[in-house]
Scaffold this motif. Structure first.
Motif, PDB file in Angstrom:
ATOM      1  N   LEU A   4      31.911  26.906  48.504  1.00 42.71           N
ATOM      2  CA  LEU A   4      32.386  27.018  47.228  1.00 42.71           C
ATOM      3  C   LEU A   4      33.481  26.606  46.908  1.00 42.71           C
ATOM      4  O   LEU A   4      34.649  28.179  47.214  1.00 42.71           O
ATOM      5  CB  LEU A   4      31.357  27.733  46.677  1.00 42.71           C
ATOM      6  N   THR A   6      33.684  25.736  43.485  1.00 38.18           N
ATOM      7  CA  THR A   6      34.324  25.601  41.657  1.00 38.18           C
ATOM      8  C   THR A   6      32.838  26.434  41.146  1.00 38.18           C
ATOM      9  O   THR A   6      31.501  27.127  41.590  1.00 38.18           O
ATOM     10  CB  THR A   6      33.791  24.169  41.506  1.00 38.18           C
ATOM     11  N   ILE A   7      33.101  27.166  40.152  1.00 37.31           N
ATOM     12  CA  ILE A   7      32.535  27.897  39.578  1.00 37.31           C
ATOM     13  C   ILE A   7      30.953  26.935  39.036  1.00 37.31           C
ATOM     14  O   ILE A   7      29.640  27.649  39.138  1.00 37.31           O
ATOM     15  CB  ILE A   7      32.450  27.912  38.135  1.00 37.31           C
ATOM     16  N   VAL A  10      28.822  27.442  42.566  1.00 37.29           N
ATOM     17  CA  VAL A  10      28.741  28.982  42.634  1.00 37.29           C
ATOM     18  C   VAL A  10      26.754  28.843  41.821  1.00 37.29           C
ATOM     19  O   VAL A  10      26.401  29.211  41.987  1.00 37.29           O
ATOM     20  CB  VAL A  10      29.695  29.517  42.273  1.00 37.29           C
ATOM     21  N   VAL A  62      34.935  32.513  41.955  1.00 36.02           N
ATOM     22  CA  VAL A  62      34.579  31.679  43.253  1.00 36.02           C
ATOM     23  C   VAL A  62      34.011  32.914  44.682  1.00 36.02           C
ATOM     24  O   VAL A  62      33.561  32.532  45.208  1.00 36.02           O
ATOM     25  CB  VAL A  62      34.960  30.421  43.898  1.00 36.02           C
ATOM     26  N   SER A  66      30.837  34.435  46.733  1.00 31.66           N
ATOM     27  CA  SER A  66      31.219  33.851  47.609  1.00 31.66           C
ATOM     28  C   SER A  66      30.792  35.126  48.488  1.00 31.66           C
ATOM     29  O   SER A  66      29.667  35.070  49.496  1.00 31.66           O
ATOM     30  CB  SER A  66      31.774  33.491  48.289  1.00 31.66           C
TER      31      SER A  66
END
Length: 250
Positions: A4, A6-7, A10, A62, A66
């Motif tokens: 991932l 970027t937010i 997510v 992120v 993750s």
């Protein structure tokens, strides 16, 4: 699961976990919903420039997220994960844990282990002390959401508020357990990990993981009186697992 960046990615990944949990009637969806709300709050904070360094906070989010998402998919694939997450995920196969306990056990693994790791990682090549103010603001977001969650839980068991009022010491103990460790322990761990030589970091993380996994038993085995109250709450929870997840989403 692909990395991932970027937010928004997510949020998409968390939504996938929520959708899968609803479909499979999986209690692991409870924490995923809470975490989705946390991530939304962080995203709003970044957009409103709430943090001192907003791009860095997205990077931290992120890295932080993750760790949970990777642990979730590792568990689903019968692959090894941290002891803290293994313990948390294993509750999904048990009847007695309440929704509140499912949330707290996930917070225990994620905040008390993963947050410090993420903070140390995002600070590589810089000065971790510059992250302190934003780190505390993240903790405030997490803390505030615990009390919002109690409102959501009251939909699942309408008399929960009354019980929590009558057993305020038990309620506060469970909430403070997670939040106090987040405030007092996670940052200290982040500093320790940041200052640790690269070839020793795995050992330091493993030692912390074992400690946090052991402390998780305070949530699942809080003592006779608290355990009795939790059983009453569990028997009084309304709705199926998917319905409870939907209630938490509102």
């Amino acid at each position: 699961m692909k990395p991932l960046h970027t937010i928004d990615e997510v949020l998409q990944a968390l939504q996938q976990i929520i959708d899968t949990s609803i479909k499979n009637k999986d209690p692991l969806g409870y924490f995923a919903v809470l975490y989705y709300k946390v991530t939304q709050k962080v995203k709003e904070g970044i957009q409103q420039e709430f943090f001192e360094d907003n791009p860095r906070m997205e990077q931290l989010d992120v890295i932080f997220a993750s760790r949970y998402i990777d642990a979730y998919y590792a568990y689903q694939s019968n692959q090894p994960t941290t002891a803290s997450w293994q313990y948390a995920f294993s509750l999904a196969t048990q009847f007695w844990p309440t929704v509140f306990q499912h949330l707290l056990i996930g917070m225990n693994a994620h905040i008390n282990l993963d947050l410090g790791i993420a903070a140390a990682e995002v600070s590589k090549g810089g000065d971790i002390s510059s992250l302190k103010t934003d780190f505390e603001r993240i903790n405030q977001i997490l803390s505030d959401l615990v009390y919002d969650v109690e409102e959501d839980l009251s939909k699942i068991w309408p008399t929960l508020k009354k019980i929590l009022t009558l057993t305020k010491d038990v309620d506060n103990f469970l909430v403070d357990f997670s939040m106090k460790l987040a405030r007092d322990g996670a940052w200290k761990f982040a500093e320790t990990l940041f200052a640790t030589a690269e070839d020793q970091k795995v050992n330091v993380i493993n030692q912390r993981d074992i400690k946090i996994a052991k402390k998780a038993k305070i949530i699942t085995e809080p003592g006779f009186i608290a355990n009795f109250i939790m059983k009453i709450i569990r028997l009084g929870e309304l709705g199926s697992v998917p319905q409870k997840i939907e209630d938490l989403k509102e």
